[in-house]
Design a protein around this motif. Structure first.
Motif, short mmCIF file in Angstrom:
data_model
loop_
_atom_site.label_atom_id
_atom_site.label_comp_id
_atom_site.label_asym_id
_atom_site.label_seq_id
_atom_site.Cartn_x
_atom_site.Cartn_y
_atom_site.Cartn_z
N VAL A 164 113.55 117.43 -10.35
CA VAL A 164 112.65 117.05 -9.26
C VAL A 164 112.65 115.54 -9.12
CG1 VAL A 164 110.66 117.04 -10.82
CG2 VAL A 164 110.29 117.27 -8.35
N SER A 165 112.60 115.09 -7.89
CA SER A 165 112.51 113.66 -7.60
C SER A 165 111.22 113.41 -6.83
CB SER A 165 113.73 113.20 -6.79
OG SER A 165 114.94 113.40 -7.50
N PHE A 166 110.14 113.15 -7.56
CA PHE A 166 108.86 112.89 -6.91
C PHE A 166 108.86 111.49 -6.31
CE2 PHE A 166 107.23 116.33 -9.67
CZ PHE A 166 106.63 117.09 -8.68
N VAL A 167 108.28 111.39 -5.13
CA VAL A 167 108.20 110.12 -4.43
C VAL A 167 106.87 109.46 -4.76
CG1 VAL A 167 108.23 108.99 -2.18
CG2 VAL A 167 109.60 111.06 -2.57
N GLY A 168 106.90 108.40 -5.61
CA GLY A 168 105.69 107.68 -5.99
C GLY A 168 104.71 108.56 -6.73
N GLY A 169 103.52 108.02 -7.00
CA GLY A 169 102.44 108.78 -7.62
C GLY A 169 102.69 109.10 -9.07
N PRO A 170 101.78 109.85 -9.69
CA PRO A 170 101.90 110.21 -11.11
C PRO A 170 103.01 111.23 -11.33
CG PRO A 170 100.05 111.34 -10.13
CD PRO A 170 100.56 110.40 -9.09
N ARG A 171 103.43 111.35 -12.57
CA ARG A 171 104.45 112.32 -12.95
C ARG A 171 103.78 113.52 -13.63
NH1 ARG A 171 106.70 109.66 -9.86
NH2 ARG A 171 108.71 108.57 -10.06
N PRO A 172 104.35 114.71 -13.50
CA PRO A 172 103.76 115.89 -14.14
C PRO A 172 103.90 115.81 -15.66
CG PRO A 172 105.89 116.43 -13.18
CD PRO A 172 105.56 115.04 -12.72
N TYR A 173 103.00 116.49 -16.34
CA TYR A 173 103.07 116.53 -17.80
C TYR A 173 103.72 117.83 -18.29
CZ TYR A 173 99.09 119.80 -17.85
OH TYR A 173 98.27 120.89 -17.66
N ALA A 174 103.93 118.82 -17.40
CA ALA A 174 104.54 120.08 -17.79
C ALA A 174 105.14 120.74 -16.56
CB ALA A 174 103.53 121.01 -18.45
N ALA A 175 106.05 121.68 -16.80
CA ALA A 175 106.65 122.48 -15.73
C ALA A 175 106.79 123.91 -16.24
CB ALA A 175 108.00 121.93 -15.32
N ARG A 176 106.60 124.86 -15.33
CA ARG A 176 106.74 126.26 -15.72
C ARG A 176 107.45 127.04 -14.62
NH1 ARG A 176 100.19 127.07 -15.45
NH2 ARG A 176 99.97 127.15 -13.18
N LEU A 177 108.17 128.06 -15.03
CA LEU A 177 108.88 128.96 -14.13
C LEU A 177 108.10 130.27 -14.10
CD1 LEU A 177 112.72 129.57 -14.15
CD2 LEU A 177 111.12 131.44 -13.83
N ALA A 211 115.21 112.00 -18.20
CA ALA A 211 115.73 111.46 -16.94
C ALA A 211 116.98 112.25 -16.54
CB ALA A 211 116.07 109.98 -17.11
N ALA A 212 117.02 112.65 -15.29
CA ALA A 212 118.14 113.46 -14.81
C ALA A 212 119.41 112.63 -14.66
CB ALA A 212 117.77 114.10 -13.47
N ALA A 213 120.53 113.22 -15.05
CA ALA A 213 121.82 112.57 -14.85
C ALA A 213 122.08 112.42 -13.35
CB ALA A 213 122.92 113.40 -15.49
N PRO A 214 122.78 111.36 -12.95
CA PRO A 214 123.01 111.13 -11.52
C PRO A 214 123.62 112.32 -10.79
CG PRO A 214 123.65 109.20 -12.79
CD PRO A 214 123.33 110.27 -13.79
N GLY A 215 124.49 113.06 -11.46
CA GLY A 215 125.15 114.18 -10.82
C GLY A 215 124.25 115.37 -10.53
N LEU A 216 123.02 115.33 -11.05
CA LEU A 216 122.08 116.43 -10.83
C LEU A 216 121.11 116.16 -9.68
CD1 LEU A 216 121.12 117.29 -14.53
CD2 LEU A 216 122.99 118.22 -13.14
N LEU A 217 121.08 114.92 -9.20
CA LEU A 217 120.14 114.53 -8.15
C LEU A 217 120.62 114.97 -6.77
CD1 LEU A 217 119.43 110.87 -9.34
CD2 LEU A 217 118.02 112.91 -9.77
N THR A 218 119.67 115.18 -5.87
CA THR A 218 120.03 115.45 -4.48
C THR A 218 120.56 114.17 -3.84
OG1 THR A 218 117.77 114.97 -3.79
CG2 THR A 218 118.32 117.27 -4.21
N GLU A 219 121.32 114.34 -2.77
CA GLU A 219 121.91 113.18 -2.10
C GLU A 219 120.81 112.22 -1.63
OE1 GLU A 219 124.98 112.18 1.60
OE2 GLU A 219 124.48 114.26 1.07
N GLY A 220 120.97 110.97 -1.95
CA GLY A 220 120.01 109.95 -1.55
C GLY A 220 118.94 109.67 -2.58
N ALA A 221 118.77 110.56 -3.56
CA ALA A 221 117.75 110.34 -4.60
C ALA A 221 118.27 109.35 -5.63
CB ALA A 221 117.39 111.66 -5.27
N ARG A 222 117.39 108.43 -6.04
CA ARG A 222 117.79 107.42 -7.02
C ARG A 222 117.34 107.76 -8.44
NH1 ARG A 222 116.56 101.65 -3.90
NH2 ARG A 222 117.97 102.04 -2.11
N GLN A 223 116.37 108.63 -8.54
CA GLN A 223 115.88 109.01 -9.86
C GLN A 223 115.32 110.42 -9.80
OE1 GLN A 223 112.44 109.62 -10.74
NE2 GLN A 223 111.93 109.53 -8.53
#
Length: 279
Positions: A164-177, A211-223
Motif C-alpha cells: 500500500v502507498s498511503f498519501v500523507g497522514g499516519p501509517r497503519p500499525y497492523a494489516a489483516r486479510l 519498505a516495499a521494493a520498487p518493483g512492487l509499487l504501482t506506477e508513479g508511486a515513490r514509496q
C-alpha cells in the motif's frame, strides 16, 4: 468420444460463453487429469497446465451461471469415464497427442492474465534476482493504491503480500486479510457482493511489514509498505469461490480502518500457472 477442445489448451475461457460450453471444457480437463492419474500420461509441467486450465474453466462456468452442484456432478462423470477408459484406448491416445502438441505451443508463455468479473490476476513466471510480483491484483483504499498477491524472485517460492502507498497522514500499525470461513460457512457468500457476517469470517494478520521494493509499487508511486501474510492465507484464498470477494484492512491507532476490496477470481488457477516453473 472425447471432446477435442483440449487441443489448444486455452486457459482464458470466455466468461460470456454458454453454460454448456464452459461446463464441457471443465469436464474435458477433469477427464484428462483423471486419466493421467490412472495412466501416467503427461509430464509434471503439463499437469500443472491442465490444473490451471481446469480451475479457470470452473471459474468461467460459475461466472456464466452454472450451479456449483452441476460442476461437481460433471467432475464426477469425468472421473467415472476415466476409470472406465483403458489406458491403451485409441481415442485417449489421440487426444493425449493433441494435448501434448498444444502444450508445446504456449508453454513458453511467461505472463498470463486471469480475468474475473471486475478484476484480474496477472501471473508472471519470469525468474530474476529482483523481488517482484508472481501473481498480483490491483485495488485501492480511498486515493491510495493497494496491491495484493504473491511476491518472490521465482514462481515457486512466493509469499502472500499486500503493498500500500498511503498519501500523507499516519501509517497503519497492523494489516489483516478477511474472507469467508469455509468451515463455519460452507456455502458461498455472494449477497451484496461483500463479506459474510463477522461471525463466519476468517482473518489472517500480517506478521510484519517493511519498505516495499520498487518493483512492487504501482506506477508513479515513490514509496510503499509491504505487509507479509502467512502462507496459510494463500491456501485459504485458493479455496474460495471465484465469484467471492475478500478484503485487506489496514488498522490505525485512532481505531479507524482503511479497506481495499479484491476479487477471489482465478487465484487458484494463477497459482497452478506458476507451478509450471520459471522461464
Amino acid at each position: 468420444m472425447l471432446a477435442a477442445t483440449l487441443a489448444a489448451l486455452t486457459l482464458a475461457a470466455p466468461v460470456g460463453a454458454a453454460r454448456a460450453a464452459v461446463t464441457d471444457a471443465f469436464y474435458d480437463r477433469v477427464f484428462m487429469l483423471a486419466a493421467h492419474q490412472k495412466c501416467d500420461l503427461f509430464e509434471p509441467k503439463l499437469i500443472a497446465a491442465l490444473d490451471a486450465a481446469a480451475l479457470q474453466a470452473r471459474g468461467a462456468a460459475l461466472r456464466a451461471g452454472t450451479p456449483a452442484a452441476d460442476l461437481s456432478a460433471a467432475a464426477a462423470r469425468a472421473r467415472s469415464k476415466a476409470s472406465r477408459t483403458a489406458c491403451d484406448d485409441g481415442d485417449l491416445s489421440r487426444v493425449r497427442a493433441r494435448v501434448q502438441a498444444g502444450f508445446v505451443g504456449w508453454s513458453r508463455a511467461a505472463r498470463m492474465s486471469f480475468p474475473g468479473d471486475r478484476s484480474a490476476w496477472r501471473g508472471d513466471r519470469y525468474e530474476g534476482e529482483a523481488t517482484g510480483w508472481r501473481l498480483v491484483q490491483d485495488s485501492a483504499t480511498g486515493g491510495s493504491p493497494v496491491r495484493f498477491g504473491l511476491v518472490g524472485t521465482g514462481p515457486k517460492i512466493t509469499v502472500p503480500t499486500a503493498v500500500v502507498s498511503f498519501v500523507g497522514g499516519p501509517r497503519p500499525y497492523a494489516a489483516r486479510l478477511v474472507m469467508r470461513d469455509r468451515e463455519m460457512a460452507p456455502r458461498v457468500w455472494l449477497t451484496g457482493g461483500g463479506l459474510p457476517p463477522e461471525s463466519v469470517r476468517r482473518v489472517f494478520f500480517a506478521g510484519w511489514a517493511h519498505a516495499a521494493a520498487p518493483g512492487l509499487l504501482t506506477e508513479g508511486a515513490r514509496q510503499g509498505e509491504a505487509w507479509i501474510f502467512p502462507a496459510e492465507a494463500a491456501n485459504a484464498l485458493a479455496q474460495l469461490d471465484p465469484r467471492e470477494t475478500f478484503v485487506i484492512e489496514f488498522l490505525f491507532r485512532d481505531d479507524s480502518v482503511a479497506s481495499a476490496r479484491f476479487e477471489a477470481g482465478d487465484f487458484a488457477a494463477g497459482r497452478a500457472f506458476l507451478a509450471m516453473g520459471a522461464i
